[in-house]
Structures are given as C-alpha cells and as structure tokens.
Design a protein around this motif. Sequence first.
Motif, PDB file in Angstrom:
ATOM      1  N   LYS A  51       3.873   3.337   7.928  1.00 32.52           N
ATOM      2  CA  LYS A  51       4.467   2.271   7.123  1.00 32.52           C
ATOM      3  C   LYS A  51       3.733   0.940   7.291  1.00 32.52           C
ATOM      4  CE  LYS A  51       8.985   4.406   6.703  1.00 32.52           C
ATOM      5  NZ  LYS A  51       8.554   4.988   5.408  1.00 32.52           N
ATOM      6  N   ILE A  52       2.424   1.013   7.351  1.00 35.14           N
ATOM      7  CA  ILE A  52       1.643  -0.223   7.382  1.00 35.14           C
ATOM      8  C   ILE A  52       0.806  -0.341   6.105  1.00 35.14           C
ATOM      9  CG2 ILE A  52       1.616  -0.509   9.888  1.00 35.14           C
ATOM     10  CD1 ILE A  52      -1.131   0.817   9.915  1.00 35.14           C
ATOM     11  N   ASN A  53       1.280   0.341   5.079  1.00 37.32           N
ATOM     12  CA  ASN A  53       0.583   0.285   3.783  1.00 37.32           C
ATOM     13  C   ASN A  53       1.323  -0.682   2.864  1.00 37.32           C
ATOM     14  OD1 ASN A  53       2.888   1.821   3.625  1.00 37.32           O
ATOM     15  ND2 ASN A  53       2.064   3.200   2.070  1.00 37.32           N
ATOM     16  N   TYR A  54       1.545  -1.907   3.383  1.00 36.45           N
ATOM     17  CA  TYR A  54       2.454  -2.858   2.710  1.00 36.45           C
ATOM     18  C   TYR A  54       2.187  -3.033   1.224  1.00 36.45           C
ATOM     19  CZ  TYR A  54       2.525  -3.816   7.682  1.00 36.45           C
ATOM     20  OH  TYR A  54       2.559  -3.665   9.023  1.00 36.45           O
ATOM     21  N   PHE A  55       0.936  -3.181   0.872  1.00 38.06           N
ATOM     22  CA  PHE A  55       0.642  -3.561  -0.515  1.00 38.06           C
ATOM     23  C   PHE A  55       0.801  -2.406  -1.491  1.00 38.06           C
ATOM     24  CE2 PHE A  55      -2.300  -6.287   2.142  1.00 38.06           C
ATOM     25  CZ  PHE A  55      -1.338  -7.285   2.300  1.00 38.06           C
ATOM     26  N   ASP A  56       0.821  -1.170  -0.936  1.00 40.00           N
ATOM     27  CA  ASP A  56       1.024  -0.006  -1.810  1.00 40.00           C
ATOM     28  C   ASP A  56       2.496   0.367  -1.882  1.00 40.00           C
ATOM     29  OD1 ASP A  56      -1.716   0.148  -1.984  1.00 40.00           O
ATOM     30  OD2 ASP A  56      -1.877   1.535  -0.283  1.00 40.00           O
ATOM     31  N   ASP A  57       3.331  -0.377  -1.156  1.00 45.94           N
ATOM     32  CA  ASP A  57       4.719   0.049  -0.986  1.00 45.94           C
ATOM     33  C   ASP A  57       5.642  -0.771  -1.891  1.00 45.94           C
ATOM     34  OD1 ASP A  57       7.166   0.905  -0.096  1.00 45.94           O
ATOM     35  OD2 ASP A  57       6.660   0.761   2.043  1.00 45.94           O
ATOM     36  N   GLU A  58       5.761  -0.296  -3.136  1.00 45.44           N
ATOM     37  CA  GLU A  58       6.599  -0.981  -4.131  1.00 45.44           C
ATOM     38  C   GLU A  58       8.030  -1.178  -3.627  1.00 45.44           C
ATOM     39  OE1 GLU A  58       5.992  -2.453  -6.919  1.00 45.44           O
ATOM     40  OE2 GLU A  58       3.845  -1.952  -6.921  1.00 45.44           O
ATOM     41  N   ALA A  59       8.538  -0.150  -2.976  1.00 44.02           N
ATOM     42  CA  ALA A  59       9.937  -0.184  -2.512  1.00 44.02           C
ATOM     43  C   ALA A  59      10.135  -1.294  -1.481  1.00 44.02           C
ATOM     44  CB  ALA A  59      10.318   1.173  -1.924  1.00 44.02           C
ATOM     45  N   ILE A  97       8.403  -4.081  -1.252  1.00 41.59           N
ATOM     46  CA  ILE A  97       8.332  -5.375  -1.935  1.00 41.59           C
ATOM     47  C   ILE A  97       9.632  -5.631  -2.705  1.00 41.59           C
ATOM     48  CG2 ILE A  97       7.065  -6.702  -3.690  1.00 41.59           C
ATOM     49  CD1 ILE A  97       4.542  -5.000  -2.747  1.00 41.59           C
ATOM     50  N   GLN A  98      10.102  -4.584  -3.395  1.00 39.47           N
ATOM     51  CA  GLN A  98      11.348  -4.711  -4.150  1.00 39.47           C
ATOM     52  C   GLN A  98      12.538  -5.039  -3.242  1.00 39.47           C
ATOM     53  OE1 GLN A  98      11.345  -5.057  -7.357  1.00 39.47           O
ATOM     54  NE2 GLN A  98      13.532  -5.543  -7.174  1.00 39.47           N
ATOM     55  N   SER A  99      12.579  -4.383  -2.073  1.00 39.48           N
ATOM     56  CA  SER A  99      13.703  -4.634  -1.155  1.00 39.48           C
ATOM     57  C   SER A  99      13.682  -6.081  -0.671  1.00 39.48           C
ATOM     58  CB  SER A  99      13.676  -3.659   0.022  1.00 39.48           C
ATOM     59  OG  SER A  99      12.654  -4.020   0.939  1.00 39.48           O
ATOM     60  N   HIS A 100      12.483  -6.622  -0.533  1.00 40.27           N
ATOM     61  CA  HIS A 100      12.396  -8.021  -0.113  1.00 40.27           C
ATOM     62  C   HIS A 100      12.728  -8.978  -1.249  1.00 40.27           C
ATOM     63  CE1 HIS A 100       9.903  -6.965   3.683  1.00 40.27           C
ATOM     64  NE2 HIS A 100      11.188  -6.720   3.814  1.00 40.27           N
ATOM     65  N   GLU A 115      14.999  -8.347  -3.365  1.00 37.92           N
ATOM     66  CA  GLU A 115      16.474  -8.379  -3.350  1.00 37.92           C
ATOM     67  C   GLU A 115      17.025  -9.165  -2.175  1.00 37.92           C
ATOM     68  OE1 GLU A 115      17.402  -4.187  -3.706  1.00 37.92           O
ATOM     69  OE2 GLU A 115      16.314  -4.183  -5.625  1.00 37.92           O
ATOM     70  N   LYS A 116      16.395  -8.961  -0.982  1.00 37.11           N
ATOM     71  CA  LYS A 116      16.851  -9.634   0.227  1.00 37.11           C
ATOM     72  C   LYS A 116      16.825 -11.167   0.070  1.00 37.11           C
ATOM     73  CE  LYS A 116      15.620 -10.066   5.117  1.00 37.11           C
ATOM     74  NZ  LYS A 116      14.728  -9.547   6.170  1.00 37.11           N
ATOM     75  N   PHE A 117      15.780 -11.652  -0.557  1.00 38.08           N
ATOM     76  CA  PHE A 117      15.602 -13.100  -0.598  1.00 38.08           C
ATOM     77  C   PHE A 117      16.125 -13.730  -1.906  1.00 38.08           C
ATOM     78  CE2 PHE A 117      12.504 -11.625   2.552  1.00 38.08           C
ATOM     79  CZ  PHE A 117      13.000 -12.325   3.644  1.00 38.08           C
ATOM     80  N   ASN A 118      16.658 -12.896  -2.765  1.00 37.59           N
ATOM     81  CA  ASN A 118      17.218 -13.431  -4.000  1.00 37.59           C
ATOM     82  C   ASN A 118      18.694 -13.060  -4.146  1.00 37.59           C
ATOM     83  OD1 ASN A 118      14.849 -14.666  -5.496  1.00 37.59           O
ATOM     84  ND2 ASN A 118      14.069 -12.666  -4.858  1.00 37.59           N
ATOM     85  N   GLN A 119      19.430 -13.230  -3.041  1.00 39.17           N
ATOM     86  CA  GLN A 119      20.849 -12.831  -3.022  1.00 39.17           C
ATOM     87  C   GLN A 119      21.664 -13.590  -4.032  1.00 39.17           C
ATOM     88  OE1 GLN A 119      22.517 -10.540  -0.650  1.00 39.17           O
ATOM     89  NE2 GLN A 119      20.433  -9.782  -0.469  1.00 39.17           N
ATOM     90  N   ASN A 120      21.374 -14.887  -4.244  1.00 42.79           N
ATOM     91  CA  ASN A 120      22.228 -15.613  -5.149  1.00 42.79           C
ATOM     92  C   ASN A 120      21.503 -16.257  -6.310  1.00 42.79           C
ATOM     93  OD1 ASN A 120      21.053 -17.165  -3.175  1.00 42.79           O
ATOM     94  ND2 ASN A 120      22.994 -17.581  -2.141  1.00 42.79           N
TER      95      ASN A 120
END
Length: 362
Positions: free
Chosen positions: A342-350, A352-355, A357-362
């Motif tokens: 799980k160090i393939n950050y830039f290939d990991d759409e999920a 990025i998407q989870s973040h 959501e995490k940072f756009n709660q409101n």
Amino acid sequence: MGKVILTGDRPTGRLHLGHYVGSLKRRVELQNSGEFEKIFIMIADAQALTDNADNPEKIRQNIIEVALDYLACGLDPEKSTLFIQSQVPELCELSFYYMNLVTVSRLQRNPTVKSEIQLRNFETSIPVGFFTYPISQAADITAFKATTVPVGEDQLPMLEQTKEIVRKFNSVYDEVLVEPEILLPKNQVCMRLPGTDGKAKMSKSLGNCIYLSDTKEEVKKKVMAMFTDPNHIKIEDPGSLEGNAVFTYLDAFASDEHFERYLPEYKNLQELKDHYQRGGLGDVKVKRFLNAVLEEFLEPIRTRRKEYEQNIPAVYEMLKKGSQVARAEAAKTLDEVRAAMKINYFDDEALIQSHVEKFNQN
Ligand code: TRP
C-alpha cells in the motif's frame, strides 16, 4: 505459470572447475531442457562489492571474465537473460523493504554469513551491506519470481532465508512473492570439489584452482602437481583414496568412455581405484589420465571463449540488453510489491477518494 530460473555468481575472479561441477554444467543442461519459461543469470557485482568495497576495480575487471566464462560454457543469450545486478536498481528497493521483515539475530544465525565473517576476519568490523546480503539475495531471487535456483550447497542458508522472507511478505501483505526451490548438484562429489592441494574448496585466495580459461599447459602443470596420498611414495606402495584430490576429480569427471579412449587397460574408475589401493599404480599415470579427461571438456570451452574474446563490444552489448530485460521484469514485481504494501499512493484512487471525503465533511 511456467518455471523460472534465477542464479548467478559474484564477479571476483574467473570461474573454475568448482563452479563448473557445482553449478555451471547444470545450468546449461537446464537451459537446454526447454523446461523453463524464463532463465535469468546474474553477475552479482553489487553483492561482490559488499566485501570488496575498497576494490571496485577488481569487480569491474571480472564482470567480463565471468560473462566470457558463461558464454564459453554454453549459456546462450537467446535462451537465457544474462545481466549485471547493479544495473537493476529495483533490487535495492526490494531489499530495503525486505529488511523490515528480517531480524538482526536471524542474520547472525545464517551459517554462510557466520563462516564468511570468520573467513574474512571481519569479526567486529562487519560492513552492514555484507551482513545483510542474504536479504539482497532474497531480492535477486524474488524480483524474478524464480521458482528454481540452481546453486551449490553453500547457498542453502540463503535459500532458507529467502523462503522465510517470501512467507513473511505474503502473510503480512499479500500473496505476491513466489517461494523458490533450490536445485543442488546431482552427486556428492560435485557438491564440493576440493582444491588441487586437497583443501576443502577451490578458492582463488588459496591458489588451488583450475580455471575454465587456463591454457592446456597450465592445466597440465596443475594436474601434475596435484595433491594425492603423501604416503604413496613408491609405485609398489598401496595408495589411499581418502582425501586424494586426483581421485576426487576423477569421481567428478571420468566416465567409462574416457577409460576406453585413454586408459583401455581398465574398464572403469573402480578398477583403477582397486589397483591404486593394492599398490603398483603410480600417481603420474593417474594424473596423466585425469589431464586427458579434463582436456577433453576444457578444450571446446577454451576455443569458444577465444571466439567471444574477439568481440568484446558485442559481449557488453549483450549484457546491456540482458540488464534491460531483467530490469523490466523486476519492475513488474516491484509494482505488485508496492501495491501489496500500500505504498502505491498515486495509483490508489480509493485512497485519494477516501481522503476527499475525510477532509470535505461539511
Ligand atoms: N551468493 C552467490 C554466490 O556467492 C551469488 C548470488 C547472488 C546468487 N545472488 C544470487 C546466487 C541469487 C543465486 C541466486 O555464488
């Protein structure tokens, strides 16, 4: 998935008879068996540097020597990828991650590391790179998903270490790596050919080697000076086979056909041994026979080597191409390793998407 071979040698000198019976001969047979989907033969310069850090020139000079020996023995770049370890930087990255899966005490218990530390008088001044080379060797093997590693028995602990790393990686992360199998020489003599002085092992530093590239004259001189039975003084004396290097070499190299050709008064090696033990057979006669046996297989190797020596740039080009092919293969495995870790950050759409959501709660 097909079977894959990875094996190699440290380029610290020309290859000798010990290398030939211990692994080269088998490699060529395996190469020509058609049983393997891919074959990688590595010149392990980076590993050689782990205990030759202050002498890179020695390694640099010997890469071509080893490559010439390979080609001379019948390794064929059309069938096997011959490459140089340092030209595949992916191996370093893999090693770096594997280091997290191995303990210091496990490395200290590695019998090969232990004995080599003694041999080289490292004791308290062991270079870290040398200490960890079993890990880097695991990277060499797993980068190519090798199923089969044909090597001498001295490499058994390296293979054990590799298997442990594979199991650990696959259980901690994901089933990416392949557990390799060691392929040892077929018979006991070939496991460890003694030096011409009768010492346990052929080793450049002991000056007891017959090199594949030795001239006819050099081979003859070395054979005639070989260690036999120090108590076998007169021809009539009974001779002993115990520790008698000439007979050990005959065990490794002589066939019944050789007797037909060069020593027809004996049917086979057993008859020759019996006569030697009874007494009445001189060392010189046995040594001449051994020389004939060795010449028969060394002569074609020497001739082929000479041909390749006439075209050195082509040999370097072959190694360069091989290293590119090897690199591409290792890069594929590394992609899978990175994904599993799980160090393939830039290939990991999920991710990025989870973040998002995490940072756009409101
Ligand atoms: N350690 C091996 C030797 O000393 C050379 C080597 C390095 C190797 N990496 C390898 C052999 C991987 C087999 C597989 O001869």
